[in-house]
Design a protein around this motif. Structure first.
Motif, PDB file in Angstrom:
ATOM      1  N   LEU A 366      -3.580 -20.992   9.435  1.00 24.69           N
ATOM      2  CA  LEU A 366      -2.619 -20.625   8.409  1.00 24.69           C
ATOM      3  C   LEU A 366      -2.642 -19.107   8.249  1.00 24.69           C
ATOM      4  CD1 LEU A 366      -3.637 -23.331   5.767  1.00 24.69           C
ATOM      5  CD2 LEU A 366      -1.840 -23.488   7.498  1.00 24.69           C
ATOM      6  N   VAL A 367      -1.466 -18.476   8.304  1.00 29.80           N
ATOM      7  CA  VAL A 367      -1.386 -17.025   8.179  1.00 29.80           C
ATOM      8  C   VAL A 367      -0.446 -16.665   7.037  1.00 29.80           C
ATOM      9  CG1 VAL A 367      -1.963 -16.569  10.585  1.00 29.80           C
ATOM     10  CG2 VAL A 367       0.434 -16.899   9.947  1.00 29.80           C
ATOM     11  N   GLU A 368      -0.463 -15.400   6.660  1.00 30.87           N
ATOM     12  CA  GLU A 368       0.211 -14.934   5.443  1.00 30.87           C
ATOM     13  C   GLU A 368       1.699 -15.288   5.407  1.00 30.87           C
ATOM     14  OE1 GLU A 368      -0.009 -12.624   1.755  1.00 30.87           O
ATOM     15  OE2 GLU A 368      -1.620 -13.146   3.136  1.00 30.87           O
ATOM     16  N   GLY A 369       2.451 -14.905   6.443  1.00 27.51           N
ATOM     17  CA  GLY A 369       3.895 -15.117   6.413  1.00 27.51           C
ATOM     18  C   GLY A 369       4.472 -15.272   7.800  1.00 27.51           C
ATOM     19  N   VAL A 370       5.811 -15.390   7.871  1.00 26.53           N
ATOM     20  CA  VAL A 370       6.483 -15.615   9.151  1.00 26.53           C
ATOM     21  C   VAL A 370       6.256 -14.448  10.098  1.00 26.53           C
ATOM     22  CG1 VAL A 370       8.732 -15.853  10.256  1.00 26.53           C
ATOM     23  CG2 VAL A 370       8.227 -17.148   8.192  1.00 26.53           C
ATOM     24  N   THR A 371       6.299 -13.215   9.596  1.00 23.81           N
ATOM     25  CA  THR A 371       6.094 -12.069  10.479  1.00 23.81           C
ATOM     26  C   THR A 371       4.670 -12.068  11.040  1.00 23.81           C
ATOM     27  OG1 THR A 371       5.516 -10.638   8.608  1.00 23.81           O
ATOM     28  CG2 THR A 371       7.818 -10.663   9.304  1.00 23.81           C
TER      29      THR A 371
END
Length: 524
Positions: A366-371
């Motif tokens: 899981l990462v912060e955002g789409v970018t």
């Protein structure tokens, strides 16, 4: 540059339900829907009207168009121009373009006549264009347009916007190097003998830019498919010979997946487009390659990628903006913004995670955002583990919240190996982590999720000065460890982080806490 489009009475989009969408520089947009609802119609509009945009992209041609009242140039790829009009009313097509640069913008509305097929400028910056006062148009320094005493305002962004639109290319859903019905052109891609000759000219001709483009395409396909070596050459003037790991194959001996990679990447590299519009990029590609394929197109396109798809998971895993295209009744469709609030368990169901597991994915990160999905994918590729780890965006504070524990924990029912990587968002090394993020980390620890908060402020703070300058130019510099991106002058957009990350070496990322965390996922 952001281009907002409102389209009325074109094909399946009547004026009651106009198609509204945006092209935002540096982003990827997905148009999601079932078959035959109008996803491709959005792309076809931008493609079919491209000759018209050419009449509006500079000062002289804009003034000439206004004086003649009509725009020159025919529609592209149309035998019957009447087919572009909505068939359930008798009204003309209307399309408004709003062009915005750094908060400043201009707008222009075009009218496509159903009777004589002419295209006319009907409004500029909200002012109705009238020819009754004569044709004494004036375009002052600073791009201020006027007609007699009537002031229409600045059109600088209009000229720049249409220049961008003339370089948009469209790649349809049928992608085969063989001739299509005897034609050598299918929308914006060369096919058949013409494609083979184009490749031969680019690879073996005297133009170094073409030579380099072919070398880069070969490197990209070799990297995507995990080959040790790859060479593509024209054979007998009608097909390609592909040498994979020192073993020769004629193109018909290979699968349709590699054929479409060659066809699309070569055509795209040859044209150097602003935006690439592509139908169903997932065709003939297994899931682990779909995002990689879009990434390669994103590297070639100077402004962004628009793709249509049936795959909800692909759209939600990589698109900055998702539009749903829905059929309301026979011949009538609508375009709306897709709900951006994620439900991760449902999302992974849509993504068919089990099929990804079968192709080598072992963990969810899981990462912060789409970018960050794109940026981390580039870092993982340097560490040779991009196809072992499935990246899912948390959409910032939407899910970095202890109150969303149920959704996070549900992921472990789908995959036992779940990790999380979030930004610190701290202004300095001695600053306290936001309580909300601390609570998220505690929740992850309680549930056996390997969670890491970055030592630096955010993922862009790990981009090296060498890589930043290589992609953006000498006037740019890398961020300091806790510097905000928007505080940097000049600064780039977060949507460009992945391009800079792709330029970095394994050594540059491996020595950081971020690289060490990603390496630990690979080793574990």
């Amino acid at each position: 540059m952001q281009i907002d489009v409102t389209l009325k009475n074109y094909r399946c989009f009547p004026d009651r339900y106009p198609a509204k969408f945006s092209l935002r520089e540096g982003t990827w947009s997905a148009f999601l829907g079932v078959n035959n609802v109008g996803k491709s119609a959005v792309f076809r509009f931008l493609y079919e009207m491209r000759n018209r945009y050419d009449q509006l992209k500079n000062q002289a041609s804009l003034l000439q168009s206004l004086k003649k009242k009509n725009l020159d140039g025919g529609y592209l790829n149309l035998r019957d121009p009447s087919e572009i009009f909505h068939d359930q009313n008798e009204r003309d097509i209307s399309c408004e373009f709003q062009f915005q640069i750094s908060g400043m913008g201009s707008s222009i509305e075009l009218s496509f006549s159903r009777v004589d097929q002419h295209v006319r400028v009907s409004k500029i910056n909200g002012v109705v264009v009238s020819f009754e006062a004569g044709n004494d148009w004036n375009l002052q320094t600073g791009m201020e347009l006027s007609l007699g005493s009537a002031q229409f305002g600045s059109v600088a962004s209009i000229l720049q916007g249409f220049s961008i639109l003339t370089k948009v290319i469209y790649i349809g859903a049928f992608r085969n190097i063989l001739n299509i019905g005897g034609n050598d052109q299918y929308y914006d891609i060369q096919v058949g003998d013409q494609f083979v000759m184009q490749w031969d000219r680019m690879k073996n001709g005297n133009t170094k830019s073409g030579n380099r483009a072919c070398i880069e395409v070969e490197h990209s396909i070799k990297r995507l498919l995990g080959f040790n070596s790859l060479s593509i050459n024209a054979a007998e003037g009608r097909t390609l010979q592909v040498v994979i790991n020192d073993r020769p194959y004629k193109l018909h001996e290979l699968g349709s997946g590699i054929a479409q990679l060659i066809l699309v990447l070569v055509n795209t590299a040859a044209q150097k487009p602003s935006y690439v519009m592509i139908d169903e990029p997932e065709l003939s590609l297994h899931p682990s390659l779909q995002l990689d394929f879009i990434s390669e197109l994103g590297k070639i396109a100077t402004h962004g990628v628009l793709f249509s798809t049936h795959n909800v998971g692909l759209a939600r895993s990589c698109a900055d903006t998702i539009y749903s295209v829905t059929k309301l009744s026979d011949g009538v469709s609508t375009v709306t913004q897709y709900d951006a609030t994620p439900n991760l368990p449902a999302f992974l169901g849509e993504l068919s995670y089990s099929s990804y597991q079968a192709l080598g994915f072992e963990k969810i990160l899981l990462v912060e955002g789409v970018t960050d999905v794109r940026t981390m994918q580039q870092f993982l590729r340097k560490l040779h583990s991009d196809h072992r780890i499935l990246l899912i965006p948390l959409c910032g504070n939407s899910l970095i919240d202890q109150n969303r524990e149920y959704e996070i924990v549900e992921l472990k029912r789908i995959c036992k190996n779940v990790a999380a990587l979030i930004d610190s968002e701290k202004d300095g090394p001695d600053k306290e982590l936001d309580p909300r993020r601390n609570a998220f980390l505690a929740m992850c620890k309680k549930n056996g999720i390997n969670a890491k908060v970055l030592d630096y402020r955010a993922s862009e703070n790990y981009l090296t000065d060498r890589a930043v300058k290589a992609i953006k130019g000498e006037s740019y510099r890398a961020l300091k460890s806790f510097e905000k991106l928007k505080a940097l002058e000049p600064h780039w957009s977060k949507e460009e982080n992945w391009k800079i990350a792709a330029e970095m070496s394994r050594e540059e990322i491996a020595q950081t806490d971020l690289g060490q965390f990603l390496s630990s996922l690979h080793q574990g």
